[in-house]
Scaffold this active site. Structure first.
Site, PDB file in Angstrom:
ATOM      1  N   ASP A 136      -2.159 -18.424  13.878  1.00 49.53           N
ATOM      2  CA  ASP A 136      -0.979 -18.967  14.545  1.00 49.53           C
ATOM      3  C   ASP A 136      -0.930 -18.513  16.005  1.00 49.53           C
ATOM      4  O   ASP A 136      -0.864 -17.307  16.281  1.00 49.53           O
ATOM      5  CB  ASP A 136       0.276 -18.504  13.809  1.00 49.53           C
ATOM      6  CG  ASP A 136       1.494 -19.282  14.223  1.00 49.53           C
ATOM      7  OD1 ASP A 136       1.972 -19.084  15.351  1.00 49.53           O
ATOM      8  OD2 ASP A 136       1.958 -20.096  13.396  1.00 49.53           O
ATOM      9  N   HIS A 149       0.869  -1.179   0.000  1.00 46.03           N
ATOM     10  CA  HIS A 149       0.000   0.000   0.000  1.00 46.03           C
ATOM     11  C   HIS A 149       0.899   1.219   0.000  1.00 46.03           C
ATOM     12  O   HIS A 149       2.061   1.159   0.391  1.00 46.03           O
ATOM     13  CB  HIS A 149      -0.946   0.019   1.208  1.00 46.03           C
ATOM     14  CG  HIS A 149      -0.241   0.091   2.532  1.00 46.03           C
ATOM     15  ND1 HIS A 149       0.320   1.252   3.025  1.00 46.03           N
ATOM     16  CD2 HIS A 149       0.011  -0.857   3.455  1.00 46.03           C
ATOM     17  CE1 HIS A 149       0.874   1.017   4.202  1.00 46.03           C
ATOM     18  NE2 HIS A 149       0.706  -0.278   4.485  1.00 46.03           N
ATOM     19  N   SER A 176       3.147  -4.538   7.284  1.00 44.96           N
ATOM     20  CA  SER A 176       2.776  -4.364   5.877  1.00 44.96           C
ATOM     21  C   SER A 176       3.910  -4.838   4.988  1.00 44.96           C
ATOM     22  O   SER A 176       5.079  -4.551   5.246  1.00 44.96           O
ATOM     23  CB  SER A 176       2.480  -2.896   5.570  1.00 44.96           C
ATOM     24  OG  SER A 176       1.336  -2.477   6.233  1.00 44.96           O
TER      25      SER A 176
END
Length: 190
Positions: free
Chosen positions: A137, A14, A152
């Site tokens: 997890d 992004h 990210s």
């Protein structure tokens, strides 16, 4: 991702946006530097967590050349450490179900954590929120609460192939977030 032939790389999945306007910030120049993760602020409902770190070197290892909706792009001067080749999957090959992400949370290096891909958006107008994901997890949930700021660009793998990268966290449920297809990032490699 990193292209060994050109030294080109992509990160984030992004763009970097202006905090006030939400618009992609123009990039005049930028450098790639190594960082060290110092601590983790665990995410919880209503408060996104974050990886906290500092520059590990004042010597740049690369250059940023583009900031757009699909991420940050540039070149690296040397082959990244711990690099291993992983085949790519096209967006039409991505399926809902089990997957993993790779991320670095401390100085022990890159680790693989289990997630599920809950939903897939193949709309060509959707640039970055192509997959809805859930962290499953237990170790990652214990350390971070799920997805935190600073994750990210963490690669999403399915069936041994890179399918995309983590892009966003759901603020009200940090165990969930979005990912971008690797195809959408590759479209920006030049």
């Amino acid at each position: 991702y990193y292209d060994e032939k050109t030294g080109g790389f992509a990160g984030l999945g992004h763009g970097i946006c202006d905090i006030d306007t939400g618009k992609i910030m123009p990039l005049n120049s930028g450098e790639v530097c190594e960082v060290k993760i110092n601590s983790i602020m665990k995410g919880q409902a209503g408060t996104p967590g974050e990886l906290r770190g500092a520059f590990a070197s004042n010597r740049p290892s690369g250059e940023l050349v583009l900031n757009n909706e699909a991420g940050l792009f540039g070149t690296i001067n040397h082959r990244p450490n711990q690099l291993s080749r992983v085949p790519l999957a096209l967006k039409q090959d991505v399926q809902t179900g089990k997957a993993t992400i790779l991320c670095t949370l401390d100085d022990t290096g890159i680790h693989e954590y289990e997630i599920t891909i809950d939903r897939i958006d193949l709309n060509p107008k959707t640039m970055t929120k192509n997959m809805m994901i859930t962290v499953t997890d237990p170790a990652l949930l214990q350390k971070t609460g799920g997805i935190v700021q600073g994750m990210s660009g963490s690669p999403i793998l399915q069936d041994g192939k890179v399918v995309g990268a983590v892009t966003h966290v759901f603020v009200n449920d940090p165990s969930r977030g979005y990912g971008v297809f690797i195809d959408n990032m590759l479209d920006n490699l030049s």
